[in-house]
Design a protein around this motif. Structure first.
Motif, mmCIF file in Angstrom:
data_model
loop_
_atom_site.group_PDB
_atom_site.id
_atom_site.type_symbol
_atom_site.label_atom_id
_atom_site.label_comp_id
_atom_site.label_asym_id
_atom_site.label_seq_id
_atom_site.Cartn_x
_atom_site.Cartn_y
_atom_site.Cartn_z
ATOM 1 N N PHE A 174 0.836 -1.201 0.000
ATOM 2 C CA PHE A 174 0.000 0.000 0.000
ATOM 3 C C PHE A 174 0.868 1.247 0.000
ATOM 4 N N ILE A 175 0.260 2.346 -0.440
ATOM 5 C CA ILE A 175 0.914 3.650 -0.310
ATOM 6 C C ILE A 175 0.074 4.493 0.639
ATOM 7 N N GLU A 176 0.759 5.263 1.440
ATOM 8 C CA GLU A 176 0.100 6.212 2.344
ATOM 9 C C GLU A 176 0.701 7.587 2.114
ATOM 10 N N MET A 177 -0.142 8.603 2.233
ATOM 11 C CA MET A 177 0.322 9.973 2.042
ATOM 12 C C MET A 177 0.110 10.796 3.295
ATOM 13 N N GLU A 178 1.076 11.654 3.565
ATOM 14 C CA GLU A 178 0.940 12.639 4.633
ATOM 15 C C GLU A 178 1.634 13.910 4.177
ATOM 16 N N LYS A 179 0.829 14.935 3.868
ATOM 17 C CA LYS A 179 1.334 16.173 3.268
ATOM 18 C C LYS A 179 2.069 15.830 1.971
ATOM 19 N N ASN A 180 3.372 16.165 1.862
ATOM 20 C CA ASN A 180 4.091 15.895 0.621
ATOM 21 C C ASN A 180 4.814 14.545 0.624
ATOM 22 N N GLU A 181 4.750 13.848 1.744
ATOM 23 C CA GLU A 181 5.445 12.564 1.845
ATOM 24 C C GLU A 181 4.575 11.431 1.306
ATOM 25 N N VAL A 182 5.208 10.502 0.596
ATOM 26 C CA VAL A 182 4.539 9.295 0.116
ATOM 27 C C VAL A 182 5.343 8.099 0.609
ATOM 28 N N LYS A 183 4.664 7.164 1.259
ATOM 29 C CA LYS A 183 5.305 5.952 1.772
ATOM 30 C C LYS A 183 4.784 4.750 1.007
ATOM 31 N N LEU A 184 5.684 3.923 0.525
ATOM 32 C CA LEU A 184 5.325 2.666 -0.131
ATOM 33 C C LEU A 184 5.751 1.533 0.793
ATOM 34 N N LYS A 185 4.809 0.681 1.158
ATOM 35 C CA LYS A 185 5.114 -0.366 2.139
ATOM 36 C C LYS A 185 4.629 -1.723 1.660
ATOM 37 N N MET A 186 5.515 -2.724 1.775
ATOM 38 C CA MET A 186 5.134 -4.127 1.633
ATOM 39 C C MET A 186 4.899 -4.644 3.052
#
Length: 767
Positions: free
Chosen positions: A497-509
C-alpha cells in the motif's frame, strides 16, 4: 579417541587468519546473496571432466586431539597435465584493488582443500587457484600457486597448531560442563505446583526433536522451568547450544538470573548476553569506523586473545563483564559479544538475532543448528515483531533528496533517484492527501528502478569507502536493499500500500501473516520451545507462529489459590466516543478503591492521552496518596525509579498510572506487598487503522475471524499481561478490576483466566 573436535575448513582458517578493522562505512550486502550465482557462472566454464561442489573431509591428530575437518571445494579441474583446486570468491569491489596477497584467508581455505584432495588421491603436486568474480560487471581475476604435498601438509598442521589453544580450551570446558550437568539438581528445594510438569514437557520435546507451545501462568517460574531441562539435555541428547530469546531487556535479566542460580548450584557453563549496539558502544557516537573508533581499529588482530582471556576466566558474559574485557583488549563490545556467541553454550538475546532476515546470526551452520535449542520467552510478543521483521517500506522524500544531492557529482545515481521519485509521483496521483491505495504487489517497473538504484548506490558507496560516507545515501541504500529482499519473500501473505501525509509518500510491503517465514528462519534447529502466560487463544498463536500438526502443546493450570484474587468487572463504556462522558465515573471508582484499601496500585489505560485525561481529573480529587505517572520515552533510570517506588508496607498508598501494553504491563515482577491491586481500563483494542484493517480483511478471506485476529486477541493479550503483574507467588494477594462493559460479553468471558473469574468477588464500587 575421546578428544575430538569437529570443525569446518572455513571456520578454522577464519579463526587463524582473521585480521584488520571493523569499518562499517559501507560493506556490500549483496555479495553474500550473489555468491551462489557467481559460483555457478564460473562453474559453467568448467570442462565436462571437471568436478564442482566437492565435499572433502579428513581426520588429523595434533597434541592428542583428533580434528575432524570438512568443507566443500568449489571446483577441481582435471587438466591432463595437472590437477587444479579452484576457490571462487565473489565481490563488488574493483578487481584491480585485489592482489595475490590481499586475502591470506582465501589461500588458506584453498590450500586445505588441496591438501585433503592430494592426500586422499596420492598426488604429490597440484595447483591452487583463487578466482575472484565481480558481481556487477562479471570481470574475473585469477591467481595461481603450484604446491607440493609436503609444503601443504606443513601449512595445514601450522594452522591447526594456531587453532589448538582455543580447541583445547573448548574441549576442557565441554568436559567440565557435561560433568557439572550430570550432577546438576533443580536449584530450589522443591518444584512449585506445575513446574515439574512444564520442565518435563520441555525435556521430552527436546529429546523427541519436536517443538512445544507451552502456556503457563504468570508467577509459576517459567524461566527456570524451561532453562533447567534444556541444560540437562546437553548431557543426555547431544545439545551444544541454547538460545534464550526475548523481546525486552527486563526478561533478559530474568534469564541471566536463572543461569546464575544454576551456576551457584554447581553448573559450569558459558552464557553470553548480546546487548544492543547503541547501548554497548563505548564511544560518544555509534560510528563503526577505524579512524574514529580505537575499539574498531585493528579489532580482528586482537579478537582471538580477547576470546581466550574471557573464556578462561569468566562464565557469565553479561554486559558489564564483556565491557571489562573489551576495554582490556581494545575491542568493540557489541562485535565482541557477537563473536563470543558462537563460542558460548547459552546465548541470551533479542528475537531478531534468530528471526529477522536482516540481522540473524548467519555463521551458525546447519550442523550446529541440529545441536541448538531455541527457548522463545513471552512468545506472544513474537507475532507483531515478526510482522515488522518481514515488512519493508521506502519514502519518496529520500529519493528526491538524493536526486538533488548528486546532480553535479554522480549523474547516473541522480538519474536513477529521479526515476524512482517519478514513480512515486505516479503513485501519488492515485491517492488523495492523507489517503491510501492498496496494491496486490509492487509493479515490475518500480522494482527494476529500485534494483538499478541499489547497484548505482552500492558503486558510489564503495567509491566513498575510506572517506566520509553520505549517511542519507547509506540509509536509503539499506532501506532499498531490504525492500528488494522482502520482495523476494512476497506471496499471498503480503499486501502493498501507499500512504500519504502532506508531501510525503510511503510505499510499504506489509506482512499480514508471518507464520511461513518464521518457519523458514528456524528451519534446521533441534527444537523450538514457545512459552508465555498469555497464549490465548492458543490456536491463534499456533497459526501465526508457524506451528505444525506434530508440535506438542501443554497448558499448565494456575497453581495459586483462587481466593488470592478479589475480582470485579465494572460495566462502564470506555469506547472512544464515551470516554469523556465516563471518565469522572472512573475517577470515582479509583478514589473509592484507594480510600478503602491501603497499598500499591497500578492503573492501566489503553492510550497515553486517555491516561492523562483521567490522571488530571484524579489529581483534582481530595485524596491523600502518592501518584506516579508513566512518562513518554522514559530512560532506564526513570523506569527503575518508577518500579523502586513500589515498596512493601508503605504507610501511604501509592497509585501508578501506566499504559496498557507498555513498559510496565509485562515482564515486571512486583512480589508480595509491592503490588496490591491492578485496575485495567478498556479491553486493550489496538487503534483502528489501515494496517489493522488489512489484517482483518486478510484473515476474513482465509476463513478466520478477521476482527478477532486483528483487534480482539492482541487486545486481550495486553489485558492478561497487565493483570498478571499481581499474583507472582503463593503468598501474593490482591485486587483486579476490569473497567469496560465488553468484559461481560461471552467472547471476552471465554478469554479471561479462571483464576480471575472464579476468584473472590469484589463488591461493586460506587460511582
Amino acid at each position: 579417541m575421546s578428544n575430538r573436535v569437529k570443525i569446518s575448513i572455513r571456520s578454522l582458517v577464519e579463526y587463524v587468519f582473521q585480521s584488520g578493522s571493523i569499518d562499517q562505512r559501507f560493506r556490500t550486502s549483496q555479495a553474500m546473496t550473489e555468491g551462489t550465482k557467481a559460483h555457478q557462472k564460473i562453474q559453467q566454464t568448467y570442462e565436462e571432466v571437471d568436478l564442482k561442489e566437492v565435499p572433502l573431509n579428513i581426520e588429523l591428530e595434533w597434541n592428542r586431539i583428533l580434528y575432524e575437518i570438512e568443507g566443500r571445494c568449489d571446483g577441481i579441474l582435471m587438466n591432463a597435465e595437472q590437477v587444479t583446486i579452484d576457490e571462487i570468491k565473489s565481490t563488488s569491489h574493483d578487481l584491480s584493488m585485489i592482489s595475490e596477497s590481499s586475502y591470506p584467508v582465501h589461500w588458506a581455505q584453498a590450500k586445505f582443500y588441496a591438501y585433503i584432495y592430494a592426500k586422499q588421491q596420492g598426488i604429490k603436486e597440484l595447483t591452487v587457484q583463487l578466482t575472484y568474480f565481480n558481481i556487477n560487471n562479471e570481470d574475473k581475476k585469477q591467481f595461481v600457486q603450484r604446491c607440493q604435498i609436503g609444503e601443504l601438509e606443513e601449512f595445514v598442521y601450522d594452522v591447526i597448531a594456531k587453532y589448538a589453544p582455543y580447541a583445547e580450551l573448548r574441549l576442557k570446558h565441554q568436559q567440565n560442563r557435561n560433568a557439572s550437568i550430570e550432577k546438576l539438581s533443580f536449584p530450589f528445594e522443591q518444584f512449585r505446583k506445575g513446574q515439574r510438569k512444564l520442565a518435563g514437557a520441555v525435556f521430552k520435546t527436546i529429546s523427541d526433536k519436536q517443538n512445544l507451545f507451552a502456556m503457563a501462568p504468570t508467577g509459576i517460574g517459567k524461566t527456570i522451568s524451561t532453562t533447567f531441562p534444556a541444560i540437562k539435555t546437553f548431557q543426555t541428547n547431544g545439545i551444544e547450544k541454547v538460545f534464550y530469546l526475548t523481546a525486552k531487556t527486563i526478561t533478559r535479566q530474568t534469564a541471566e538470573e536463572a543461569f546464575q542460580l544454576m551456576k551457584g548450584n554447581g553448573l559450569c557453563l558459558h552464557s553470553v548476553t548480546i546487548t544492543a549496539k547503541e547501548k554497548a558502544c563505548l564511544k560518544e557516537k555509534t560510528l563503526c569506523q577505524k579512524d574514529y573508533c580505537e575499539f574498531a581499529n585493528g579489532y580482528y588482530d586482537r579478537l582471538n586473545g580477547g576470546i581466550l582471556d574471557i573464556l578462561q576466566n569468566e562464565e557469565s558474559l553479561d554486559r558489564q563483564i564483556i565491557e571489562k574485557y573489551a576495554r582490556k583488549h581494545m575491542l568493540c563490545p557489541f562485535e565482541f559479544s557477537l563473536d563470543l556467541s558462537y563460542a558460548a553454550d547459552v546465548v541470551i538475546c533479542d528475537y531478531n538475532y534468530i528471526f529477522d532476515p536482516r540481522i540473524s546470526l548467519k555463521r551458525l551452520f546447519e550442523d550446529q543448528k541440529k545441536e541448538t535449542v531455541l527457548l522463545v520467552d513471552e512468545a506472544h510478543n513474537l507475532v507483531d515483531r515478526a510482522k515488522e521483521m518481514f515488512s519493508a517500506e521506502i519514502l519518496k522524500s529520500s529519493f528526491l533528496a538524493l536526486k538533488k544531492a548528486y546532480e553535479g557529482k554522480n549523474m547516473i545515481l541522480s538519474q536513477t533517484a529521479k526515476e524512482i521519485n517519478n514513480q512515486f509521483l505516479l503513485l501519488k496521483k492515485l491517492a488523495k492527501e492523507n489517503d491510501s491505495v492498496i496494491f496486490e504487489k509492487v509493479s515490475e517497473d518500480f522494482l527494476v528502478s529500485l534494483e538499478q538504484f541499489r547497484k548505482e548506490a552500492e558503486h558510489e558507496l564503495l567509491h566513498q569507502a575510506g572517506t566520509t560516507t553520505d549517511e542519507q545515501l547509506l540509509e536509503t541504500y539499506f532501506l532499498t536493499y531490504n525492500f528488494l529482499r522482502i520482495q523476494k519473500l512476497y506471496d499471498e501473505r503480503f499486501i502493498t500500500f501507499i500512504e500519504m501525509e502532506k508531501n510525503e509518500v510511503k510505499l510499504k510491503m506489509f506482512c499480514l501473516d508471518p507464520s511461513n517465514h518464521l518457519k523458514q528462519m528456524t528451519k534446521g534447529y533441534r527444537s523450538k520451545i514457545y512459552f508465555s502466560a498469555t497464549l490465548t487463544p492458543i490456536d491463534y498463536y499456533q497459526n501465526l507462529l508457524g506451528a505444525s500438526e506434530e508440535d506438542y502443546l501443554i497448558g499448565i493450570p494456575s497453581p495459586f489459590d483462587r481466593d488470592q484474587v478479589a475480582f470485579h468487572i465494572e460495566p462502564l463504556s470506555t469506547r472512544f466516543k464515551d470516554r469523556e462522558r465516563t471518565k469522572s465515573q472512573i475517577v470515582k471508582i479509583l478514589a473509592e478503591l484507594v480510600k478503602n484499601q491501603q497499598g500499591n496500585f497500578l492503573i492501566f489505560f489503553p492510550s497515553y492521552q486517555y491516561m492523562m485525561s483521567v490522571y488530571e481529573l484524579f489529581m483534582d480529587e481530595d485524596i491523600v496518596v502518592e501518584v506516579l505517572l508513566q512518562g513518554q520515552g522514559m530512560s532506564e533510570q526513570e523506569r527503575e525509579d518508577f518500579l523502586l517506588a513500589f515498596q512493601p508496607n508503605k504507610t501511604e498508598t501509592l497509585v501508578g498510572f501506566a499504559v496498557l501494553g507498555g513498559i510496565f504491563s509485562e515482564g515486571v515482577d512486583l512480589k508480595g506487598d509491592r503490588l496490591n491491586g491492578v485496575v485495567i481500563v478498556g479491553v486493550g483494542l489496538p487503534q483502528i487503522g489501515l494496517e489493522r484493517d488489512l489484517i482483518k480483511d486478510y484473515f476474513n478471506k482465509v476463513g478466520k475471524k478477521g476482527y478477532d485476529y486483528s483487534y480482539v486477541y492482541p487486545g486481550i493479550n495486553k489485558v492478561l499481561q497487565a493483570g498478571g503483574r499481581l499474583i507472582r507467588s503463593e503468598e501474593d494477594e490482591g485486587t483486579i478490576i476490569l473497567i469496560d462493559d465488553r468484559f461481560l460479553e461471552n467472547k471476552y468471558q471465554r478469554l479471561l483466566p479462571k483464576e480471575w473469574t472464579e476468584g473472590r468477588k469484589l463488591h461493586p464500587l460506587p460511582h
